[in-house]
Design a protein around this motif. Structure first.
Motif, PDB file in Angstrom:
ATOM      1  N   ASP A 176       0.854  -1.184   0.000  1.00 51.02           N
ATOM      2  CA  ASP A 176       0.000   0.000   0.000  1.00 51.02           C
ATOM      3  C   ASP A 176       0.889   1.233   0.000  1.00 51.02           C
ATOM      4  O   ASP A 176       1.407   1.632   1.040  1.00 51.02           O
ATOM      5  CB  ASP A 176      -0.900  -0.004   1.240  1.00 51.02           C
ATOM      6  CG  ASP A 176      -1.788   1.233   1.327  1.00 51.02           C
ATOM      7  OD1 ASP A 176      -1.779   2.034   0.365  1.00 51.02           O
ATOM      8  OD2 ASP A 176      -2.482   1.393   2.346  1.00 51.02           O
ATOM      9  N   PRO A 177       1.090   1.864  -1.170  1.00 52.72           N
ATOM     10  CA  PRO A 177       1.963   3.043  -1.229  1.00 52.72           C
ATOM     11  C   PRO A 177       1.508   4.186  -0.336  1.00 52.72           C
ATOM     12  O   PRO A 177       2.297   5.074  -0.018  1.00 52.72           O
ATOM     13  CB  PRO A 177       1.900   3.440  -2.714  1.00 52.72           C
ATOM     14  CG  PRO A 177       1.514   2.191  -3.426  1.00 52.72           C
ATOM     15  CD  PRO A 177       0.598   1.467  -2.493  1.00 52.72           C
ATOM     16  N   GLY A 178       0.251   4.192   0.081  1.00 52.81           N
ATOM     17  CA  GLY A 178      -0.238   5.246   0.960  1.00 52.81           C
ATOM     18  C   GLY A 178       0.210   5.082   2.400  1.00 52.81           C
ATOM     19  O   GLY A 178       0.023   5.975   3.215  1.00 52.81           O
ATOM     20  N   THR A 179       0.776   3.931   2.734  1.00 44.13           N
ATOM     21  CA  THR A 179       1.289   3.687   4.082  1.00 44.13           C
ATOM     22  C   THR A 179       2.795   3.849   4.063  1.00 44.13           C
ATOM     23  O   THR A 179       3.497   3.132   3.344  1.00 44.13           O
ATOM     24  CB  THR A 179       0.923   2.269   4.559  1.00 44.13           C
ATOM     25  OG1 THR A 179      -0.496   2.114   4.548  1.00 44.13           O
ATOM     26  CG2 THR A 179       1.434   2.015   5.968  1.00 44.13           C
ATOM     27  N   ARG A 180       3.312   4.789   4.846  1.00 43.46           N
ATOM     28  CA  ARG A 180       4.738   5.114   4.809  1.00 43.46           C
ATOM     29  C   ARG A 180       5.523   4.227   5.783  1.00 43.46           C
ATOM     30  O   ARG A 180       5.553   4.482   6.989  1.00 43.46           O
ATOM     31  CB  ARG A 180       4.962   6.577   5.169  1.00 43.46           C
ATOM     32  CG  ARG A 180       4.406   7.559   4.165  1.00 43.46           C
ATOM     33  CD  ARG A 180       4.744   8.980   4.601  1.00 43.46           C
ATOM     34  NE  ARG A 180       4.013   9.373   5.807  1.00 43.46           N
ATOM     35  CZ  ARG A 180       4.407  10.319   6.631  1.00 43.46           C
ATOM     36  NH1 ARG A 180       5.544  10.954   6.438  1.00 43.46           N
ATOM     37  NH2 ARG A 180       3.679  10.643   7.689  1.00 43.46           N
ATOM     38  N   ILE A 181       6.126   3.173   5.282  1.00 45.25           N
ATOM     39  CA  ILE A 181       7.026   2.367   6.101  1.00 45.25           C
ATOM     40  C   ILE A 181       8.387   3.048   6.072  1.00 45.25           C
ATOM     41  O   ILE A 181       9.061   3.089   5.043  1.00 45.25           O
ATOM     42  CB  ILE A 181       7.110   0.919   5.592  1.00 45.25           C
ATOM     43  CG1 ILE A 181       5.743   0.244   5.734  1.00 45.25           C
ATOM     44  CG2 ILE A 181       8.176   0.148   6.365  1.00 45.25           C
ATOM     45  CD1 ILE A 181       5.708  -1.201   5.275  1.00 45.25           C
ATOM     46  N   ALA A 182       8.785   3.601   7.192  1.00 48.19           N
ATOM     47  CA  ALA A 182      10.002   4.409   7.266  1.00 48.19           C
ATOM     48  C   ALA A 182      11.201   3.628   7.768  1.00 48.19           C
ATOM     49  O   ALA A 182      12.327   4.144   7.726  1.00 48.19           O
ATOM     50  CB  ALA A 182       9.762   5.614   8.172  1.00 48.19           C
TER      51      ALA A 182
END
Length: 619
Positions: A150-156
């Motif tokens: 999900d590109p809308g979820t920012r895994i940092a």
């Protein structure tokens, strides 16, 4: 594509600590991170996604301030944002533990009530915890899958847990670095000293542990987190939260260790303590090998990203009709950190007031009319003293059971009840304590009554107090474990029968398997302490016991309703409904946990009945 909300509450650095699934060590990581940041002088506000009670008890202990639940299934988005903003007052950073896996929520079709949805709602980057105990290079495939799902979820960033050795952690980090965009922020070893014991309801509640054991475990995890997680990088990532300006490094105190260097937010999140990629000998990922990802900038929210709230849309959360705003946040602490976490205080008693029901009489009598003028005689007598003002009515006292047997409460429920006008007094049933003599209402929350059945059964004075309160129709509200103690008896997993209060017909019997779990729609079958007949609330259920009872016989032409409180059904669209709980007069008891924040009238209705229990429940 799901996108991040533009209505981000308050400017405070924030992070969501999520996992690939349940059981990967999210709670351990959060406890260690919270305690380690607190040791550096930061005021940390912890949160837990979903309806959990046990994990928040550990977070509260580690942070020294109450952990709050963020549940976007029971509450609408604006209410969750308001709870977040209010709880962050005075804090430097917010750490939010996810629920289950990152994308696991209330159903399989969308991310509602998941850690991912709450991260978007709050504009928070995600650190993903991964259990590498049974993995090597394959862990990179899992990491890349989560990063691209999900590109809308920012895994940092990624945190590796249960590493067998530093070599094992280094190898897994190298594989992730080669295939993923986000860096590895650190790792924790596989170590029994870092594990929290479990029981059938999940982790052991912090209140059950000996205080010394709890402090030792938290200190052990904090030490490992400070040693093996890049705290500098984690704070820098939190500062890049959407809409949050970076904190000045001069405002962050590290006790005796100096100032945290966070001004270069574009630098890779590495340090020289042997916890991150650069120190592990892992080369940075080249641009050619990096998978396409969205930038750290946040796209605007689309109109379809979060389902609209509608009375006709049973999959949308209820509308929150009250405000939980707070004063302007301060950016940093002004007092030195305590060397040991202070005991957790009850929820603050200064939330914004909720207007009482219109039928509530005024608290202050009107002043008397001015006397008519008197003609002055030759010698003017001294004026008569005015009559004394009518005294203020004392707020009704709500007796709340809180000990090892009754330790499951939403802190916001207690805050809302205080805001509605109740004064809360805690008591410990397992210690032989009785109801306060002037109690105008009773709240028995969930917990572990089955583990303390002997002590509860022997508290005959409390059972007598509850029966007398019931005879006067004083409001009694019981959830799950509290419901179990109001039945005639509790039968434990060894078949022993422990007599209880006897206010609810039947007994509760412990079961070998989970007897009830999941979100519920609950429609009132009759007027009760919270709502009128026919109204529907959202709730959560999780218990390893069953209520065994007999429905009173009814004549074929009888129209009186059964003693059940609710018609309950799971959140699945195709789920069947079934009656549950018990409601009679001002007694409401069931296995359901209900968040009072979903509707402003819930706490107000209960407190109004505490003030005037004889008003009845006509609607």
């Amino acid at each position: 594509m799901p996108e991040i909300s533009q209505n981000i509450p308050c400017n405070i650095p924030r992070l969501v600590i999520a996992g690939t699934s349940s059981g990967v060590g999210k709670t351990t990581v959060v406890i260690g991170l919270v305690a380690a940041l607190r040791a550096r002088g930061l005021i940390v506000q912890p949160f837990k996604c979903g309806p959990d009670y046990i994990d928040p008890s550990w977070h509260s202990r580690a942070a020294g301030r109450p952990c709050r639940n963020l549940d976007t299934w029971m509450l609408d988005d604006s209410c969750v944002a308001a709870i977040f903003e209010r709880a962050c007052a005075g804090a430097d950073i917010a750490i939010i533990e996810g629920v289950m896996g990152l994308f696991d929520g209330s159903d399989f079709e969308n991310d509602r009530a998941s850690a991912a949805q709450i991260a978007k709602l709050l504009g928070a980057p995600v650190l993903l915890v991964m259990d590498i105990s049974k993995s090597a290079r394959s862990i990179a495939a899992i990491a890349r899958g989560f990063e691209q799902f999900d590109p809308g979820t920012r895994i940092a960033g990624f945190i590796l847990n249960n590493a067998g050795s530093e070599t094992h952690a280094t190898g897994c980090a190298a594989a992730i670095a080669h295939h993923c965009h986000a860096p590895v922020i650190g790792w924790l070893p596989r170590n029994a000293a870092l594990a929290i014991s479990e029981r059938h309801l999940g982790l052991i509640h912090e209140i059950e542990q000996n205080a010394n054991i709890s402090e030792t475990l938290i200190q052990n995890v904090s030490t490992e987190a400070a040693k093996r997680l890049d705290l500098d990088a984690i704070v820098a990532i939190a500062e890049r939260s959407m809409g949050v300006p970076p904190m000045s490094s001069a405002n962050i105190r590290l006790g005796n260790t100096g100032i945290l260097p966070v001004s270069n937010t574009n630098a890779p999140p590495m340090n020289s303590a042997g916890v991150c990629l650069s120190s592990m000998g892992v080369p940075p990922m080249s641009s050619a090998s990096a998978p396409p990802v969205s930038s750290m900038g946040v796209p605007p929210m689309s109109s379809t990203s979060i389902p609209p709230v509608s009375l006709d849309n049973t999959n949308a959360p209820p509308v929150c009709s009250h405000s939980l705003t707070h004063p302007h946040l301060r950016s940093h602490s002004t007092s030195p950190p305590p060397t040991t976490p202070p005991p957790i205080s009850p929820p603050p008693a200064t939330p914004p007031p909720i207007s009482p029901p219109s039928a509530t009489p005024p608290l202050i009598s009107p002043p008397p009319a001015a006397p008519p003028p008197i003609s002055p005689p030759l010698a003017m007598p001294p004026p008569a003293a005015p009559p004394p003002a009518a005294p203020l009515l004392a707020p009704p006292l709500l007796a709340v059971a809180r000990d090892a047997a009754f330790c499951f409460h939403y802190p916001d429920n207690l805050t809302l009840l205080e805001a509605a006008g109740a004064q809360i007094a805690y008591f410990k049933p397992t210690c032989g304590e009785r109801l306060p003599a002037d109690a105008a209402g009773v709240y028995l929350g969930g917990g572990y009554p089955e583990l303390h059945a002997k002590a509860l059964s022997e508290n005959l004075a409390l059972w007598n107090d509850l029966r007398m309160a019931r005879a006067r129709d004083i409001p009694i509200f019981a959830e799950c474990g509290g419901f179990m103690t109001l039945t005639e008896a509790l039968i434990d997993d060894q078949g022993r029968r422990w007599p209880m209060a006897g206010l609810v017909p039947g007994v509760t019997r412990m079961t070998k398997r989970l007897a009830g779990f999941g979100y519920r729609y609950a429609t009132a079958l009759k007027p009760n302490l919270l709502v009128a007949a026919g109204e529907t609330l959202r709730a959560h259920e999780f218990h390893y016991s069953a209520w065994e009872h007999e429905t009173p016989p009814r004549a074929s032409n009888a129209e009186s309703p059964p003693p059940f409180a609710w018609m309950s059904r799971p959140s699945r669209k195709d789920a069947a409904s079934a009656p549950c709980g018990y409601a009679s007069g001002n007694l409401l008891a069931s296995y359901l946990h209900i968040h009072l924040g979903q509707r402003a009238t819930l706490a107000a209705r209960l407190v109004a009945l505490m003030k005037n229990p004889r008003a009845g429940l006509s609607q």
